[in-house]
Design a protein around this motif. Sequence first.
Motif, PDB file in Angstrom:
ATOM      1  N   LEU A  24      27.926  23.322  18.985  1.00 48.72           N
ATOM      2  CA  LEU A  24      28.546  23.701  20.250  1.00 48.72           C
ATOM      3  C   LEU A  24      28.591  22.531  21.208  1.00 48.72           C
ATOM      4  N   SER A  25      29.701  22.381  21.893  1.00 48.07           N
ATOM      5  CA  SER A  25      29.796  21.329  22.903  1.00 48.07           C
ATOM      6  C   SER A  25      28.698  21.532  23.944  1.00 48.07           C
ATOM      7  N   SER A  26      28.033  20.449  24.324  1.00 45.53           N
ATOM      8  CA  SER A  26      26.940  20.549  25.286  1.00 45.53           C
ATOM      9  C   SER A  26      27.473  21.062  26.618  1.00 45.53           C
ATOM     10  N   LEU A  44      39.533  30.136  27.685  1.00 43.41           N
ATOM     11  CA  LEU A  44      38.531  29.103  27.451  1.00 43.41           C
ATOM     12  C   LEU A  44      39.250  27.815  27.079  1.00 43.41           C
ATOM     13  N   SER A  45      38.710  26.674  27.514  1.00 42.23           N
ATOM     14  CA  SER A  45      39.306  25.389  27.143  1.00 42.23           C
ATOM     15  C   SER A  45      38.245  24.463  26.581  1.00 42.23           C
ATOM     16  N   GLY A  46      38.692  23.503  25.795  1.00 46.50           N
ATOM     17  CA  GLY A  46      37.761  22.591  25.143  1.00 46.50           C
ATOM     18  C   GLY A  46      37.027  21.703  26.119  1.00 46.50           C
ATOM     19  N   PHE A  59      24.902  35.697  19.843  1.00 45.70           N
ATOM     20  CA  PHE A  59      26.082  34.966  19.367  1.00 45.70           C
ATOM     21  C   PHE A  59      26.831  34.383  20.558  1.00 45.70           C
ATOM     22  N   ALA A  60      27.548  33.291  20.296  1.00 51.53           N
ATOM     23  CA  ALA A  60      28.349  32.638  21.342  1.00 51.53           C
ATOM     24  C   ALA A  60      29.721  32.308  20.768  1.00 51.53           C
ATOM     25  N   PHE A  61      30.737  32.400  21.622  1.00 50.06           N
ATOM     26  CA  PHE A  61      32.107  32.093  21.234  1.00 50.06           C
ATOM     27  C   PHE A  61      32.615  30.955  22.114  1.00 50.06           C
ATOM     28  N   GLY A  62      33.268  29.982  21.495  1.00 47.04           N
ATOM     29  CA  GLY A  62      33.818  28.883  22.270  1.00 47.04           C
ATOM     30  C   GLY A  62      34.355  27.782  21.386  1.00 47.04           C
ATOM     31  N   PHE A  63      34.563  26.607  21.978  1.00 53.60           N
ATOM     32  CA  PHE A  63      35.040  25.440  21.245  1.00 53.60           C
ATOM     33  C   PHE A  63      33.851  24.770  20.578  1.00 53.60           C
ATOM     34  N   GLY A  76      35.506  29.232  17.591  1.00 54.68           N
ATOM     35  CA  GLY A  76      34.894  30.251  16.761  1.00 54.68           C
ATOM     36  C   GLY A  76      33.603  30.795  17.321  1.00 54.68           C
ATOM     37  N   ILE A  77      32.910  31.561  16.461  1.00 53.43           N
ATOM     38  CA  ILE A  77      31.656  32.234  16.812  1.00 53.43           C
ATOM     39  C   ILE A  77      30.517  31.540  16.081  1.00 53.43           C
ATOM     40  N   ARG A  78      29.426  31.303  16.790  1.00 49.18           N
ATOM     41  CA  ARG A  78      28.237  30.708  16.193  1.00 49.18           C
ATOM     42  C   ARG A  78      27.018  31.508  16.616  1.00 49.18           C
ATOM     43  N   TYR A  79      25.909  31.254  15.933  1.00 49.47           N
ATOM     44  CA  TYR A  79      24.640  31.787  16.426  1.00 49.47           C
ATOM     45  C   TYR A  79      24.283  31.114  17.744  1.00 49.47           C
TER      46      TYR A  79
END
Length: 792
Positions: A24-26, A44-46, A59-63, A76-79
């Motif tokens: 995930l982007s910091s 959402l934007s990058g 879970f988190a969703f983002g760039f 996408g979705i990550r832990y």
Amino acid sequence: MHGMQKHHQMHFRGKFTLAALFVLSSIASGEDFQGDSVPLGFELSGHGEQVWVSQNGGFAFGFLSDSSKNDYFVVGIRYNLGNSDVNLPVWTVGGGIRVSENSTFRLSIDGSFVLIDGFSGSPVWNSNTSNLGVVKACLLDNGNLVLVGLEEEVIWESFNSPTDTLLPGQSLRFPQTLRASSLNSVTSPYSFGVRRSGNVELIWEDTVTYWSSQFASFVVVKEANFDEEGVFRVFDAYNASVWSQSAEDFSDPSVYLRHMRIDFDGNLRIYSWNGDLGTWKVTWQAVGNQCDVFGSCGTYGLCSYNSTGPVCECLSSDSLDFGMVFETGSRTYGCKAMVDLGNCEFGSSLLVLKHTEIYSLYPPHDVRLMLSLDACKDFCLNDSSCFASTSRNDGSGLCTIKKTSYISGYRYSYVPATSFLKVCSVPQAVDVHINASVPLYAQQSATLFHESKILTTALAIVLLISISAFLTIETFMFWYIYRKRKNHQMSIPLKDSQGLNYSGVIRLSFEEVKGLTRNFVNELGPNMFKGALPNRMPVTVKLLTNVIASERQFHMVVSAVGSAHHRNLVAIKGFCFEHDHKCLIYEYVRNGSLDQWLFNNNPNNQYRDSWKHRLDIAIGIARVITYLHMGCNQCIVHGDLRLENVLLDECLVAKVTGFGLGRLFEKEIVSSSETLPERDVYMFGEILLRIVCGKRDGSGENLMALAYEACQDGNLDAFIDARLEGIADWEEVERTVKIALWCMQNQTSRRPSMGEVVKILEGVISVDMPPSSTAFAIKDSIIIKGEQHECK
């Protein structure tokens, strides 16, 4: 490689799987979204550094940034477990479509999820849920992303389009599959899914099944499901479990996070979260022996074992060495392509690989015969279409002849097989043998006498060579001074100011060039003239204009191209560099350009209406581009690939001319590693489309849009050249059009390498439908001044 829209990585150059590559982007600024839902208009934007976190925080969703390519992201979705190393992605938009940082993911007012690429400003993915009554989106606590209607009904959900992971409660139904993440520019060849037979299987390229549940084939399967207890079950049409597989810690109440994933190495595993250690633990895997995963070390690689476990090595020293560490999921380079067997200077021979099995593909790529070991070896050596063979020494007498360039396998000490790999022969030194029947002291005396004799002979030879060299130099100097006085510069090997030899390419004066061409009387095209060397070998002379390179830079370019030798490359024979005159001398290619062959109504254009010949020409072009991009000491790019730059010899073998010459006309001469091979890939895609449709440049039609529409609608007969109807192999045509469209993607990260293009055209690996036509590049906008790119 099955399919290319599910990009996870560009090359086998990374160190980790997709799960480890995407972090995930910091979050340095901005406010996170948390809650079970977001409204229409959510965005959402990058570069916004925001994420959307589920209500329970799991879970988190983002760039998600790609650590191997910092300029690109997936969505996408990550832990959401705190430590980025364990925050594995569990789902990605479009299977991993890569976009630039300033891209946007939006829940539009009409109810569709849309991913807009910041590079092109065009949508590259859409949930296709417009006007279906969507009122909000929810990121559920189980990791499922859903679009919900007014009555709280689910209209769309990410669980119905899995990527490489199944979360508890998620199902697979035919024909859904999990596709492994890839360290390549295209998707992995490995997939897992429910087959028509009812079995759940691990498959390589939809061709080879290397693991299966293997229950009764007459069962009608409804779905496969992974549950919270760590059990993967297959259910029949009556919702009865007909097959299951459990994690070693199934039903353990202390484990609250699990997932099933097909990893980049092709193995299917169940992972459990160890909260005390803060790590993921493998609690089951489908294939116990990693070398039993088909092609686990990739093309030209061998899987074997050492004291630490499975490792990869290359088939021969002609390939690049590499290793694989399965325990940490890291991987380095794969093996590069073997030498081109069609251009072996000293013929071909067979490399013997004992205790080695070469993986088999299904017919027509493989031929199985009953032959002895020696006969199996000889058969492959004498068959020009054989790349390798495997002889089983288990008493069966089975000999497998490999007729595909996809060569991979495994080696252990107990494998009852010997394989033979075809390689180019090299000159061998003469061995000196000592007769073992002679006593040792006699052998030593004989050896001393022999060595003394050799030393005397060697001294005599050195003296003779020295005298000969002196006389030769004196003669040459006399000859050179005489010629100089006659004011006539003879051809000499190309050298620079340091006296380095440049591949035997000869340098001619412009007066000599005029003599070769009889004062340029036989014009072949603009600034192109036919001539003949003193030995009567026909050549083509190309006059160069607007050359701004210095003489040294000119020499460097000619040297690089002149040292390259390939069946599909027009060879440079010489050059002229004078203040007012600069030209190149090429081998003469008899049948003219591909442009003339395709479009001129000449009755001598033999086999123009043959799809096989067109495909062979395309493969030849792709092979030489691959060779020059990756097979030479330095990457050589063309930069101006057109039909006119592809010539055909008397056997209709494609020969490309003009490679590397773009640097002669640039204001700054840069090294080949700073050029843009992606431009060659794009232009080759355009050549492919014109070979298929038979239309010239300037026809006024958008070939990319026409090709995409015809391919998407399954109506290729509306695009293909009418002269090929009823003759062409439609599967080959479809494959050719699809890879052409991939080559012409606007984002260079989505374009395949030319090595992959060759395999697709040869039918070794398959290819999926590319993204929509809005993702295609505009030809004039490909090269950006000042950018530097490395070869793939």
